[in-house]
Design a protein around this motif. Structure first.
Motif, PDB file in Angstrom:
ATOM      1  N   GLU A  99     -14.538  -8.210   2.185  1.00 35.63           N
ATOM      2  CA  GLU A  99     -14.824  -6.835   2.596  1.00 35.63           C
ATOM      3  C   GLU A  99     -13.644  -6.225   3.342  1.00 35.63           C
ATOM      4  O   GLU A  99     -13.295  -5.058   3.138  1.00 35.63           O
ATOM      5  CB  GLU A  99     -16.075  -6.817   3.479  1.00 35.63           C
ATOM      6  CG  GLU A  99     -17.301  -7.414   2.806  1.00 35.63           C
ATOM      7  CD  GLU A  99     -18.256  -8.019   3.810  1.00 35.63           C
ATOM      8  OE1 GLU A  99     -18.304  -7.519   4.945  1.00 35.63           O
ATOM      9  OE2 GLU A  99     -18.948  -8.983   3.463  1.00 35.63           O
ATOM     10  N   SER A 100     -13.023  -7.016   4.205  1.00 35.38           N
ATOM     11  CA  SER A 100     -11.882  -6.493   4.961  1.00 35.38           C
ATOM     12  C   SER A 100     -10.714  -6.183   4.037  1.00 35.38           C
ATOM     13  O   SER A 100     -10.006  -5.183   4.239  1.00 35.38           O
ATOM     14  CB  SER A 100     -11.459  -7.510   6.023  1.00 35.38           C
ATOM     15  OG  SER A 100     -11.227  -8.775   5.425  1.00 35.38           O
ATOM     16  N   ALA A 101     -10.493  -7.024   3.026  1.00 40.03           N
ATOM     17  CA  ALA A 101      -9.424  -6.751   2.076  1.00 40.03           C
ATOM     18  C   ALA A 101      -9.719  -5.489   1.273  1.00 40.03           C
ATOM     19  O   ALA A 101      -8.812  -4.696   0.983  1.00 40.03           O
ATOM     20  CB  ALA A 101      -9.238  -7.943   1.136  1.00 40.03           C
ATOM     21  N   GLY A 102     -10.986  -5.289   0.904  1.00 37.68           N
ATOM     22  CA  GLY A 102     -11.357  -4.068   0.189  1.00 37.68           C
ATOM     23  C   GLY A 102     -11.099  -2.822   1.016  1.00 37.68           C
ATOM     24  O   GLY A 102     -10.546  -1.830   0.520  1.00 37.68           O
ATOM     25  N   ALA A 103     -11.480  -2.856   2.307  1.00 38.03           N
ATOM     26  CA  ALA A 103     -11.233  -1.706   3.183  1.00 38.03           C
ATOM     27  C   ALA A 103      -9.731  -1.472   3.350  1.00 38.03           C
ATOM     28  O   ALA A 103      -9.259  -0.323   3.397  1.00 38.03           O
ATOM     29  CB  ALA A 103     -11.884  -1.936   4.544  1.00 38.03           C
ATOM     30  N   VAL A 109      -4.642   3.300  -0.438  1.00 37.65           N
ATOM     31  CA  VAL A 109      -4.719   4.399  -1.407  1.00 37.65           C
ATOM     32  C   VAL A 109      -4.853   5.737  -0.676  1.00 37.65           C
ATOM     33  O   VAL A 109      -4.153   6.715  -0.985  1.00 37.65           O
ATOM     34  CB  VAL A 109      -5.900   4.178  -2.364  1.00 37.65           C
ATOM     35  CG1 VAL A 109      -6.077   5.388  -3.286  1.00 37.65           C
ATOM     36  CG2 VAL A 109      -5.680   2.919  -3.192  1.00 37.65           C
ATOM     37  N   LEU A 110      -5.740   5.790   0.324  1.00 35.73           N
ATOM     38  CA  LEU A 110      -5.950   7.030   1.069  1.00 35.73           C
ATOM     39  C   LEU A 110      -4.685   7.433   1.825  1.00 35.73           C
ATOM     40  O   LEU A 110      -4.324   8.618   1.872  1.00 35.73           O
ATOM     41  CB  LEU A 110      -7.121   6.862   2.039  1.00 35.73           C
ATOM     42  CG  LEU A 110      -7.457   8.072   2.905  1.00 35.73           C
ATOM     43  CD1 LEU A 110      -7.860   9.254   2.046  1.00 35.73           C
ATOM     44  CD2 LEU A 110      -8.584   7.723   3.888  1.00 35.73           C
ATOM     45  N   GLY A 111      -4.002   6.454   2.432  1.00 37.96           N
ATOM     46  CA  GLY A 111      -2.769   6.765   3.143  1.00 37.96           C
ATOM     47  C   GLY A 111      -1.679   7.297   2.224  1.00 37.96           C
ATOM     48  O   GLY A 111      -0.938   8.208   2.599  1.00 37.96           O
ATOM     49  N   MET A 377      -3.939   2.412   5.754  1.00 40.00           N
ATOM     50  CA  MET A 377      -3.265   3.720   5.777  1.00 40.00           C
ATOM     51  C   MET A 377      -1.919   3.646   6.478  1.00 40.00           C
ATOM     52  O   MET A 377      -1.008   4.427   6.187  1.00 40.00           O
ATOM     53  CB  MET A 377      -4.170   4.749   6.473  1.00 40.00           C
ATOM     54  CG  MET A 377      -5.391   5.143   5.671  1.00 40.00           C
ATOM     55  SD  MET A 377      -6.271   6.562   6.377  1.00 40.00           S
ATOM     56  CE  MET A 377      -6.931   5.843   7.879  1.00 40.00           C
ATOM     57  N   GLY A 378      -1.771   2.708   7.415  1.00 37.15           N
ATOM     58  CA  GLY A 378      -0.519   2.582   8.143  1.00 37.15           C
ATOM     59  C   GLY A 378       0.670   2.230   7.279  1.00 37.15           C
ATOM     60  O   GLY A 378       1.823   2.441   7.682  1.00 37.15           O
ATOM     61  N   VAL A 379       0.420   1.689   6.077  1.00 35.46           N
ATOM     62  CA  VAL A 379       1.524   1.376   5.172  1.00 35.46           C
ATOM     63  C   VAL A 379       2.311   2.643   4.829  1.00 35.46           C
ATOM     64  O   VAL A 379       3.545   2.619   4.738  1.00 35.46           O
ATOM     65  CB  VAL A 379       0.988   0.712   3.886  1.00 35.46           C
ATOM     66  CG1 VAL A 379       2.103   0.512   2.868  1.00 35.46           C
ATOM     67  CG2 VAL A 379       0.323  -0.623   4.220  1.00 35.46           C
ATOM     68  N   PHE A 380       1.606   3.769   4.656  1.00 34.30           N
ATOM     69  CA  PHE A 380       2.266   5.023   4.258  1.00 34.30           C
ATOM     70  C   PHE A 380       2.348   6.034   5.392  1.00 34.30           C
ATOM     71  O   PHE A 380       3.201   6.914   5.374  1.00 34.30           O
ATOM     72  CB  PHE A 380       1.531   5.653   3.070  1.00 34.30           C
ATOM     73  CG  PHE A 380       1.589   4.825   1.824  1.00 34.30           C
ATOM     74  CD1 PHE A 380       2.728   4.811   1.034  1.00 34.30           C
ATOM     75  CD2 PHE A 380       0.513   4.050   1.449  1.00 34.30           C
ATOM     76  CE1 PHE A 380       2.784   4.042  -0.113  1.00 34.30           C
ATOM     77  CE2 PHE A 380       0.561   3.272   0.301  1.00 34.30           C
ATOM     78  CZ  PHE A 380       1.701   3.261  -0.483  1.00 34.30           C
ATOM     79  N   THR A 381       1.449   5.955   6.368  1.00 32.12           N
ATOM     80  CA  THR A 381       1.433   6.948   7.448  1.00 32.12           C
ATOM     81  C   THR A 381       2.142   6.465   8.702  1.00 32.12           C
ATOM     82  O   THR A 381       2.201   7.197   9.687  1.00 32.12           O
ATOM     83  CB  THR A 381      -0.013   7.316   7.799  1.00 32.12           C
ATOM     84  OG1 THR A 381      -0.707   6.159   8.300  1.00 32.12           O
ATOM     85  CG2 THR A 381      -0.755   7.853   6.581  1.00 32.12           C
ATOM     86  N   GLY A 382       2.647   5.244   8.695  1.00 34.22           N
ATOM     87  CA  GLY A 382       3.301   4.711   9.885  1.00 34.22           C
ATOM     88  C   GLY A 382       4.673   5.283  10.153  1.00 34.22           C
ATOM     89  O   GLY A 382       5.238   5.062  11.228  1.00 34.22           O
ATOM     90  N   ARG A 383       5.252   5.992   9.177  1.00 31.87           N
ATOM     91  CA  ARG A 383       6.580   6.608   9.322  1.00 31.87           C
ATOM     92  C   ARG A 383       7.652   5.576   9.696  1.00 31.87           C
ATOM     93  O   ARG A 383       8.546   5.838  10.507  1.00 31.87           O
ATOM     94  CB  ARG A 383       6.558   7.725  10.367  1.00 31.87           C
ATOM     95  CG  ARG A 383       5.518   8.808  10.110  1.00 31.87           C
ATOM     96  CD  ARG A 383       5.539   9.853  11.222  1.00 31.87           C
ATOM     97  NE  ARG A 383       4.423  10.761  11.159  1.00 31.87           N
ATOM     98  CZ  ARG A 383       4.408  11.887  10.456  1.00 31.87           C
ATOM     99  NH1 ARG A 383       5.455  12.220   9.733  1.00 31.87           N
ATOM    100  NH2 ARG A 383       3.345  12.684  10.469  1.00 31.87           N
TER     101      ARG A 383
END
Length: 597
Positions: A99-103, A109-111, A377-383
């Motif tokens: 479940e944690s991997a799915g989230a 994707v969202l990020g 999301m931090g993968v893409f939004t972490g700047r």
């Protein structure tokens, strides 16, 4: 008498005087009027300019509010989607996708979509302060509140070795490996002169968060070995607190401006770590006893809403108190939850008992899902601008080596104190080594790491978290099968009726293989040591029953035995007074008392 002619002359004379006076007054008032009108005109102009500015600000605030509302809507829909995904993972037994991997994957994707769609990423960014003060306390408190006190004590030796000594060993192996790799020139973007920076990274990356593994091991269909589950869960809840304590202590000795460091500081740092740990436990236990005493000496049970509300407030009070005086809020809160569960749960009304347990479990579930969602999301939004692939790979290898020297040597030490039929097998040790996942606590500490190389450590930590959660968590089912950890529960297993959402019992699972077989003979020294430990535990049990529970609440129906009566959950939301299973004689060494979240 006055003639009409004279009367008209008088009126005309009076009117002329009035006109002269009015003309004179107007002549004198014109400059004042001009000045007043000019001032009014200027004020109106300023008012108009201010109004335009305020209207522009108001419009901007309205647009920002609307944007935040849309973002919140998107996040809520995504959270609902993650929870529904968790439902289908459980329903269809998708063991290769925890479940944690799915989230986490959904968050990635969202990020990515958010990064391509807008530049305002505030609500999509991982906030360490929100994590530590809003999301983390319910998770830690629920872990302590749902933990079985007897089961924790029965395996306290092995759990403490893994969580305390193992974390210290892992910290110095990972930190030392990173430091010498930088010193040799294998890694260019971290400090090769100041070892404290590398030790900071070693401490934060040693925070094991096996949520994905536990979510798989908790499925009743897998019939995971109860002792294995106990050790993994016990290590996870204590290890995080130990890692944060080490991180804070090393941060006090770290100076980014230069390698002003001596070897004598490491023993001082370790002494400071043990002092902080002990004081944190004292804060948690003390506030837990204070809350239990308040509930015991008042009639709060007549007001279930106040009972539950105060319990939630005491949870955050404990965490905030420890953090405000420089101690470990996680360690304090964990032991606070244990104390409240052991004493105060018997002071609650049945309504508050059921409500509090479900509220804390629900808050923990939502918080855990949000944590992994924001990590993704931090993968893409972490700047992040700096990323070192070589360091990320080497750091992952150092983590595996550190985990190796954590599990196997310490398991050998623990087995020296355990009976032959109750030792930690080599197969179990391999699964324990594999289950050392890294999660949100490590990433949050990396984001808060001081120094100029913060981004390098943060990106490496995020990469390790994603790899261990998705890959290692997804392969846990295969590891359990390969090493024979999926088995039928043998005779001697006692399952309570209270089961968690994952199918594992919430408070009582006692696993004693060969419990009917007489214990083998032991050397005199070992037998004497066991009898001494057994005597100490009996004295503690007597003191607990006759003193502590009288003033702070608890199950007082033991009547001199280890069996007890207390609130028991029948699985349908109702609690009743039922007998609770004994954990056996302590002379039988550390039975596999099972406690789960």
């Amino acid at each position: 008498s006055i003639s009409p002619t004279d009367d008209n002359a008088l009126v005309e004379s009076t009117m002329d005087q009035l006109n002269d006076s009015l003309a004179h007054w107007i002549q004198r008032a014109l400059p004042v009027r001009a000045l007043v009108m000019r001032e009014i005109s200027e004020e109106n102009g300023a008012f108009d300019n201010s109004t335009d500015t305020k209207m522009a600000e108001f419009t901007e605030e309205e647009e920002l509010h609307e944007y935040d509302a849309v973002t919140s809507l998107l996040l809520n829909v995504t959270l609902i989607g993650c929870l529904i995904l968790a439902y289908y993972v459980k329903k269809f037994r998708v063991y290769f996708l925890p479940e944690s991997a799915g989230a986490l994957l959904v968050g990635m994707v969202l990020g990515g979509i958010a990064r391509l769609s807008t530049d305002n990423l505030i609500l999509f960014e991982f906030s360490p302060e929100v994590f530590f003060f809003v999301l983390l306390p319910p998770i830690i408190f629920e872990a302590g509140y749902s933990l079985n006190w007897d089961g924790f004590l029965n395996n306290a030796g092995a759990i403490t070795l893994y969580a305390m000594a193992g974390t210290i060993v892992s910290t110095f192996i990972v930190g030392g490996g990173s430091f010498y790799a930088a010193k040799m020139g294998l890694i260019r973007d971290i400090d090769g002169e100041n070892p404290m920076e590398a030790l900071l990274f070693g401490a934060l990356i040693s925070a094991v968060d096996p949520v994905a593994t536990l979510s798989i091991m908790g499925n009743a269909e897998l019939k995971c070995d109860p002792l294995l589950y106990s050790l993994v869960f016990g290590e996870s809840v204590l290890n995080d607190a130990v890692a944060i304590c080490l991180f804070k202590v090393f941060a006090k000795y770290y100076d980014p401006s230069g390698p002003d460091w001596s070897e004598s500081e490491i023993p001082n740092a370790l002494l400071s770590f043990f002092a902080i740990s002990g004081l944190s436990v004292g804060i948690g236990v003390g506030l837990g006893l204070a809350a239990s005493f308040l509930y015991r000496q008042t009639d709060l049970s007549e007001y279930p809403k106040l009972e539950t509300s105060l319990l939630l407030c005491f949870c955050y009070l404990c965490y905030a108190t420890a953090e405000s005086i420089g101690l470990s809020g996680i360690m304090a809160l964990f032991f606070n939850g244990i104390v409240l569960s052991h004493f105060n749960s018997y002071n609650l009304s049945s309504t508050a008992h059921v409500a509090s347990e479900h509220i804390f479990t629900t808050l923990a579930t939502v918080a855990e899902t949000l944590v992994f969602l924001y990590m993704g999301m931090g993968v893409f939004t972490g700047r992040f601008k700096n990323y070192d692939v070589v360091f990320s790979v080497l750091a992952l290898a150092f983590c595996a080596i550190g985990r190796l020297f954590n599990v196997f040597p310490l398991s050998w030490i623990a087995n020296c104190c355990r009976s032959a039929h109750n030792r930690i097998s080599m197969q179990m040790q391999f699964v324990l080594w594999f289950a050392g996942l890294r999660g949100a606590i490590a990433f949050a500490l990396a984001v808060n790491m001081p120094g100029p190389n913060k981004e390098i450590y943060a990106t490496a930590t995020l990469s390790i978290c994603i790899f261990t959660t998705v890959v290692c968590g997804g392969l846990t089912n295969a590891m359990l099968t390969h090493f024979g950890m999926k088995q039928e529960l043998p005779p001697g297993t006692v399952l309570s009726d209270e089961e968690s959402d994952d199918g594992q019992p919430m408070h009582s699972l006692v696993f004693s293989p060969n419990s009917n077989r007489p214990p083998p003979p032991f050397p005199i020294a070992r037998r004497a040591a066991r009898e001494a430990v057994h005597g100490i535990k009996q004295q503690w049990s007597r003191f607990d029953d006759q003193v502590l529970k009288v003033y702070f609440g608890g199950d007082t129906g033991r009547a001199g035995s280890r069996g007890s009566y207390g609130h028991h959950h029948d699985g349908s939301g109702n609690y009743e007074l039922t007998a609770r299973q004994d954990f056996g004689e302590e002379g039988d060494d550390e039975p596999n008392g099972h406690f789960v979240k």
